[in-house]
Design a protein around this motif. Sequence first.
Motif, mmCIF file in Angstrom:
data_model
loop_
_atom_site.group_PDB
_atom_site.id
_atom_site.type_symbol
_atom_site.label_atom_id
_atom_site.label_comp_id
_atom_site.label_asym_id
_atom_site.label_seq_id
_atom_site.Cartn_x
_atom_site.Cartn_y
_atom_site.Cartn_z
ATOM 1 N N ALA A 34 0.830 -1.211 0.000
ATOM 2 C CA ALA A 34 0.000 0.000 0.000
ATOM 3 C C ALA A 34 0.862 1.258 0.000
ATOM 4 N N HIS A 35 1.929 1.251 0.801
ATOM 5 C CA HIS A 35 2.851 2.393 0.836
ATOM 6 C C HIS A 35 3.512 2.592 -0.522
ATOM 7 N N LEU A 36 3.956 1.514 -1.138
ATOM 8 C CA LEU A 36 4.638 1.614 -2.428
ATOM 9 C C LEU A 36 3.692 2.128 -3.514
ATOM 10 N N GLU A 37 2.450 1.659 -3.510
ATOM 11 C CA GLU A 37 1.477 2.142 -4.485
ATOM 12 C C GLU A 37 1.221 3.630 -4.299
ATOM 13 N N ARG A 38 1.142 4.044 -3.044
ATOM 14 C CA ARG A 38 0.912 5.463 -2.747
ATOM 15 C C ARG A 38 2.078 6.316 -3.261
ATOM 16 N N VAL A 39 3.301 5.847 -3.027
ATOM 17 C CA VAL A 39 4.486 6.579 -3.486
ATOM 18 C C VAL A 39 4.504 6.675 -5.012
ATOM 19 N N ALA A 40 4.323 5.539 -5.682
ATOM 20 C CA ALA A 40 4.411 5.524 -7.145
ATOM 21 C C ALA A 40 3.288 6.341 -7.774
ATOM 22 N N TYR A 41 2.089 6.263 -7.221
ATOM 23 C CA TYR A 41 0.980 7.039 -7.771
ATOM 24 C C TYR A 41 1.192 8.539 -7.561
ATOM 25 N N ALA A 42 1.685 8.929 -6.387
ATOM 26 C CA ALA A 42 1.934 10.345 -6.135
ATOM 27 C C ALA A 42 2.956 10.910 -7.116
ATOM 28 N N VAL A 43 3.949 10.102 -7.484
ATOM 29 C CA VAL A 43 4.979 10.565 -8.419
ATOM 30 C C VAL A 43 4.447 10.616 -9.849
ATOM 31 N N THR A 44 3.727 9.577 -10.266
ATOM 32 C CA THR A 44 3.344 9.458 -11.672
ATOM 33 C C THR A 44 1.970 10.031 -11.996
ATOM 34 N N GLY A 45 1.059 10.054 -11.019
ATOM 35 C CA GLY A 45 -0.308 10.478 -11.288
ATOM 36 C C GLY A 45 -1.093 9.464 -12.100
ATOM 37 N N SER A 46 -0.582 8.247 -12.185
ATOM 38 C CA SER A 46 -1.218 7.195 -12.982
ATOM 39 C C SER A 46 -1.288 5.915 -12.170
ATOM 40 N N ARG A 47 -2.485 5.354 -12.026
ATOM 41 C CA ARG A 47 -2.611 4.105 -11.297
ATOM 42 C C ARG A 47 -1.938 2.963 -12.055
ATOM 43 N N ALA A 48 -2.088 2.953 -13.372
ATOM 44 C CA ALA A 48 -1.475 1.883 -14.159
ATOM 45 C C ALA A 48 0.044 1.935 -14.040
ATOM 46 N N ALA A 49 0.616 3.138 -14.145
ATOM 47 C CA ALA A 49 2.067 3.272 -14.017
ATOM 48 C C ALA A 49 2.523 2.891 -12.616
ATOM 49 N N ALA A 50 1.742 3.263 -11.617
ATOM 50 C CA ALA A 50 2.102 2.924 -10.241
ATOM 51 C C ALA A 50 2.122 1.415 -10.045
ATOM 52 N N GLU A 51 1.129 0.739 -10.571
ATOM 53 C CA GLU A 51 1.079 -0.720 -10.453
ATOM 54 C C GLU A 51 2.265 -1.369 -11.159
ATOM 55 N N ASP A 52 2.643 -0.814 -12.319
ATOM 56 C CA ASP A 52 3.807 -1.341 -13.040
ATOM 57 C C ASP A 52 5.076 -1.175 -12.208
ATOM 58 N N CYS A 53 5.221 -0.017 -11.575
ATOM 59 C CA CYS A 53 6.408 0.246 -10.759
ATOM 60 C C CYS A 53 6.485 -0.719 -9.575
#
Length: 318
Positions: A34-53
Amino acid sequence: MAEGAVRMIDDVRPPGGETTADELLAVGFEEHRAHLERVAYAVTGSRAAAEDCVQESWLRLQRADRGAIRDLRAWLTTTVGHLALDQLGSAQARRERYVGTWLPEPVVEPLPPLAAASRAIDPADRVTLDESVSMALLVVLEQLTPAQRVAYLFHDVFGMSFDEVARVVGRTPAAVRQLAARARKDVREGAPRANPSVREQREVVEAFVAACAGGDLAALVSVLDPDVVMRSDGGGNVPAPRAAQHGAVQVARIMLGFLRRPPREVRPALVNGGYGIVMCDSTGTWSVTSFTVVDGLVAAIDIVRNPDKLGDLARPDR
């Protein structure tokens, strides 16, 4: 133990077998997902990109020298930060060619019970309930360079030291400190400082919706900040104003004109942690609207209509 980790271990553990090192690693990873998804989404603004990261960080963890990892959360956060920064850099060029206004992909969840909405909820538990993913902040962050965005988020929002952030962005700690300071100034000037509860937002948004439904221009203007801004993201796929609209009267007229034909469906939802609206208009086009409420008035309206950003909402069979 995280539910996802339980499922993962149940899938791989032999009947009657003991927990292996790989299974323990999976448990540790799931605890931080959950923390990692939050970090990646905050940086990218994309849920798909966050999930990929996040998925790529798991693959890298499996290949890593585990004996050299002293702090799993820190290692994963740094890894996801690198990946998200790379994603953001490649996305910048695409956004420059984007048709109309670019808005972050919204995170939509069902509303909690009204009583629960007034209680404090640990933002580490759910990606939406955190100022780091509010639409108001993400819109402001779009004006920063990728390095400034990461420096601000990782230091000011996620609490990493400048030394740690420096390893993510590939700069010296002193340079990162300057990046964060410039970003902090821009965020302070651009993002609303008020942070009302979901209950308070609900009262204002419901008044907004009632005025729209009644076609009442005066009532609608009365719930809008005089300097309200409305942004709409159609991505060139569906009709949407290509430029931001400003001012209470201008925005109210546009909204009432758009809603001359009653929508097929309107329902409230949590949008990036705030009280928002999911709507299917008279043409069958879905949209997700988030509201920034300041001092009891709507200060910003962000409408995502691009079906590429709405996932299942935009499916023809929805």
